[in-house]
Design a protein around this motif. Structure first.
Motif, PDB file in Angstrom:
ATOM      1  N   GLN A  65      -8.245  -1.484  18.078  1.00  0.00           N
ATOM      2  CA  GLN A  65      -6.900  -2.345  18.388  1.00  0.00           C
ATOM      3  C   GLN A  65      -6.074  -2.090  17.697  1.00  0.00           C
ATOM      4  OE1 GLN A  65      -8.943  -5.846  19.256  1.00  0.00           O
ATOM      5  NE2 GLN A  65      -7.301  -5.973  21.121  1.00  0.00           N
ATOM      6  N   SER A  66      -6.555  -1.952  16.926  1.00  0.00           N
ATOM      7  CA  SER A  66      -5.259  -1.722  15.007  1.00  0.00           C
ATOM      8  C   SER A  66      -4.839  -0.668  15.001  1.00  0.00           C
ATOM      9  CB  SER A  66      -6.404  -2.587  13.756  1.00  0.00           C
ATOM     10  OG  SER A  66      -6.334  -3.984  14.140  1.00  0.00           O
ATOM     11  N   PHE A  67      -5.957   0.293  15.770  1.00  0.00           N
ATOM     12  CA  PHE A  67      -5.280   1.771  15.617  1.00  0.00           C
ATOM     13  C   PHE A  67      -4.265   1.816  16.631  1.00  0.00           C
ATOM     14  CE2 PHE A  67      -5.570   6.825  16.925  1.00  0.00           C
ATOM     15  CZ  PHE A  67      -4.741   6.101  16.275  1.00  0.00           C
TER      16      PHE A  67
ATOM     17  N   GLU B  99       1.130  -1.294  -0.435  1.00  0.00           N
ATOM     18  CA  GLU B  99      -0.285  -0.029   0.244  1.00  0.00           C
ATOM     19  C   GLU B  99       1.164   1.422   0.182  1.00  0.00           C
ATOM     20  OE1 GLU B  99      -3.184   0.047  -0.260  1.00  0.00           O
ATOM     21  OE2 GLU B  99      -3.683  -1.665   0.054  1.00  0.00           O
ATOM     22  N   PRO B 100       0.839   2.195  -0.786  1.00  0.00           N
ATOM     23  CA  PRO B 100       1.745   3.759  -0.858  1.00  0.00           C
ATOM     24  C   PRO B 100       0.922   4.143   0.866  1.00  0.00           C
ATOM     25  CG  PRO B 100      -0.372   4.081  -1.964  1.00  0.00           C
ATOM     26  CD  PRO B 100      -0.697   2.096  -1.623  1.00  0.00           C
ATOM     27  N   PHE B 101       1.670   5.351   0.967  1.00  0.00           N
ATOM     28  CA  PHE B 101       1.614   5.685   2.554  1.00  0.00           C
ATOM     29  C   PHE B 101       0.175   6.205   2.144  1.00  0.00           C
ATOM     30  CE2 PHE B 101       6.395   5.419   3.798  1.00  0.00           C
ATOM     31  CZ  PHE B 101       6.406   4.131   4.069  1.00  0.00           C
ATOM     32  N   ALA B 102      -0.966   6.638   3.178  1.00  0.00           N
ATOM     33  CA  ALA B 102      -2.031   7.442   2.967  1.00  0.00           C
ATOM     34  C   ALA B 102      -1.739   8.644   4.192  1.00  0.00           C
ATOM     35  CB  ALA B 102      -3.316   6.778   2.785  1.00  0.00           C
ATOM     36  N   GLY B 103      -1.774   9.663   3.826  1.00  0.00           N
ATOM     37  CA  GLY B 103      -2.114  10.501   5.009  1.00  0.00           C
ATOM     38  C   GLY B 103      -3.665  10.744   5.740  1.00  0.00           C
ATOM     39  N   ARG B 104      -4.036  10.412   7.053  1.00  0.00           N
ATOM     40  CA  ARG B 104      -5.257  10.401   7.238  1.00  0.00           C
ATOM     41  C   ARG B 104      -5.010  11.000   8.505  1.00  0.00           C
ATOM     42  NH1 ARG B 104      -6.154   5.540   4.560  1.00  0.00           N
ATOM     43  NH2 ARG B 104      -7.482   5.595   2.853  1.00  0.00           N
ATOM     44  N   ASN B 105      -6.009  11.235   8.748  1.00  0.00           N
ATOM     45  CA  ASN B 105      -5.812  12.297  10.406  1.00  0.00           C
ATOM     46  C   ASN B 105      -5.994  10.887  11.339  1.00  0.00           C
ATOM     47  OD1 ASN B 105      -8.749  11.945  10.537  1.00  0.00           O
ATOM     48  ND2 ASN B 105      -9.183  13.615   9.885  1.00  0.00           N
ATOM     49  N   GLN B 106      -6.124  11.058  13.383  1.00  0.00           N
ATOM     50  CA  GLN B 106      -6.000  10.057  13.766  1.00  0.00           C
ATOM     51  C   GLN B 106      -7.356   9.498  13.456  1.00  0.00           C
ATOM     52  OE1 GLN B 106      -4.484  10.158  17.883  1.00  0.00           O
ATOM     53  NE2 GLN B 106      -2.921  11.841  16.758  1.00  0.00           N
ATOM     54  N   ALA B 107      -8.934  10.904  13.887  1.00  0.00           N
ATOM     55  CA  ALA B 107      -9.674  10.036  13.547  1.00  0.00           C
ATOM     56  C   ALA B 107     -10.318   9.428  12.698  1.00  0.00           C
ATOM     57  CB  ALA B 107     -10.475  11.843  13.536  1.00  0.00           C
ATOM     58  N   ASP B 108      -9.892   9.968  11.104  1.00  0.00           N
ATOM     59  CA  ASP B 108      -9.677   8.582   9.954  1.00  0.00           C
ATOM     60  C   ASP B 108      -9.187   7.269  10.573  1.00  0.00           C
ATOM     61  OD1 ASP B 108     -11.732  10.594   8.994  1.00  0.00           O
ATOM     62  OD2 ASP B 108     -10.073  11.335   7.962  1.00  0.00           O
ATOM     63  N   TRP B 109      -8.485   7.541  10.860  1.00  0.00           N
ATOM     64  CA  TRP B 109      -7.661   6.289  10.504  1.00  0.00           C
ATOM     65  C   TRP B 109      -7.982   5.046  12.012  1.00  0.00           C
ATOM     66  CZ3 TRP B 109      -4.435   4.338   7.614  1.00  0.00           C
ATOM     67  CH2 TRP B 109      -3.838   4.782   6.658  1.00  0.00           C
ATOM     68  N   GLN B 110      -8.212   5.845  13.008  1.00  0.00           N
ATOM     69  CA  GLN B 110      -9.524   5.006  14.025  1.00  0.00           C
ATOM     70  C   GLN B 110     -10.505   4.405  13.856  1.00  0.00           C
ATOM     71  OE1 GLN B 110      -9.756   6.859  17.770  1.00  0.00           O
ATOM     72  NE2 GLN B 110     -10.095   5.137  18.529  1.00  0.00           N
ATOM     73  N   GLY B 111     -10.920   5.226  13.009  1.00  0.00           N
ATOM     74  CA  GLY B 111     -12.658   4.457  12.257  1.00  0.00           C
ATOM     75  C   GLY B 111     -11.753   3.333  11.154  1.00  0.00           C
ATOM     76  N   LEU B 112     -11.480   3.702   9.824  1.00  0.00           N
ATOM     77  CA  LEU B 112     -11.009   2.839   9.629  1.00  0.00           C
ATOM     78  C   LEU B 112     -10.572   1.634  10.405  1.00  0.00           C
ATOM     79  CD1 LEU B 112     -10.686   2.522   6.058  1.00  0.00           C
ATOM     80  CD2 LEU B 112      -8.390   3.534   6.840  1.00  0.00           C
ATOM     81  N   LEU B 113      -9.343   1.620  11.280  1.00  0.00           N
ATOM     82  CA  LEU B 113      -8.781   0.231  11.596  1.00  0.00           C
ATOM     83  C   LEU B 113      -9.631  -0.031  12.382  1.00  0.00           C
ATOM     84  CD1 LEU B 113      -4.727   1.892  11.538  1.00  0.00           C
ATOM     85  CD2 LEU B 113      -6.068   0.672  10.155  1.00  0.00           C
ATOM     86  N   GLY B 114     -10.418   0.380  13.155  1.00  0.00           N
ATOM     87  CA  GLY B 114     -10.871   0.628  14.416  1.00  0.00           C
ATOM     88  C   GLY B 114      -9.444   0.509  16.009  1.00  0.00           C
TER      89      GLY B 114
END
Length: 288
Positions: free
Chosen positions: A203-205, A186-201
């Motif tokens: 535990q994964s975040f 995967e190419p590095f993606a730029g997201r804010n913390q809230a978006d990453w937490q919503g995408l990963l869940g």
């Protein structure tokens, strides 16, 4: 390439080289370094060298076969051909010893990623025997793959070989193994913390935050690695709710995770001629 003409000896010694240009043979030795790109190797001996045509003053091609490996000791056979493809010289039993690690280049030359991945994964997963292919669109030709009704690739010749593939733009990563495997790039993606937490869940975040903190890398890089891990787990046939534990992080950028019979390795790196950085994930699952 042809060697640069230069004197080898003091001016009061004869200048002829009865066995050809020494720099060309040194270059033949150094070419094997590309097969072991993460460790400096030095020659310790050779069983035999059969000399042929006077190839050492012109362009040549070296083909090397790894015959044996025992820890940091390697045995290779070399075949040296001239610019017309004629066999000029054959070395048998070239012995090499790895003396020190090499700092990972940044960016990596794409041609070195295959031997690098295979070497490091063999060290991290000694029993998985992963074979790696790394190509770009249009360069792969026939890959000998079939696709099952669910879209999962499998080897046409030997269906018992497990295959996983991933695309990122023009990059194609493929892994084959006797054990169930999964891979993702995967190419590095730029997201804010809230978006990453919503995408990963949650535990994964949290895992991404731990990797970022311990590796001293941006959260976006670590989170992209965890996203690649989730994709590799899915391709491996392991449930997406399988939460792996971080075992160890290495100075060269690798992170190893495991749980039960599942092991995973993550890497963040940059590739020459590619603007973005990339996260790589490899998953191996041993049959229970």
């Amino acid at each position: 390439a042809s060697p640069a003409g230069q004197p080898w000896f003091a001016r009061y010694f004869p200048g002829e080289l009865l066995l050809g240009d020494a720099a060309s043979r040194d270059a033949a030795l150094h070419s094997v370094q590309a097969c072991i790109p993460h460790k400096t190797v030095l020659p310790t001996g050779v069983d035999s060298i059969a000399t042929g045509a006077d190839w050492t003053y012109g362009p040549a091609t070296v083909v090397a076969w790894e015959r044996e490996r025992n820890g940091d000791d390697f045995v290779y056979d070399l075949r040296i051909e001239d610019a017309h493809g004629r066999l000029c010289e054959r070395w048998e039993g070239l012995r090499l010893h790895a003396v020190a690690p090499i700092d990972a280049p940044s960016p990596w030359p794409a041609a070195l990623l295959v031997p690098y991945f295979e070497r490091r994964l063999a060290e991290l997963f000694p029993v998985a025997h992963m074979q790696i292919s790394f190509t770009r669109d249009g360069d792969e030709g026939g890959n000998g793959l079939l696709h099952r009704p669910d879209g999962k690739p499998e080897a046409a010749v030997n269906p018992r070989v497990h295959v996983s593939r991933s695309h990122a733009g023009t990059i194609i990563l493929e892994v084959r193994s006797q054990e169930p495997v999964g891979c993702d790039v995967e190419p590095f993606a730029g997201r804010n913390q809230a978006d990453w937490q919503g995408l990963l869940g949650p535990q994964s975040f949290s895992l991404a935050q731990t990797i970022a903190k311990e590796s001293k890398i941006p959260l976006d890089w670590a989170a992209t690695q965890v996203w690649a891990l989730k994709e590799a787990l899915r391709k491996n046939g392991t449930g997406l709710d399988e939460h792996l534990h971080l075992e160890k992080q290495f100075a060269d950028g690798w992170a190893v995770l495991s749980r039960g019979c599942v092991r995973a390795a993550l890497l963040h790196t940059f590739i020459h001629d590619s603007e973005a950085g990339f996260a790589f994930a490899f998953v191996s699952r041993r049959p229970q």
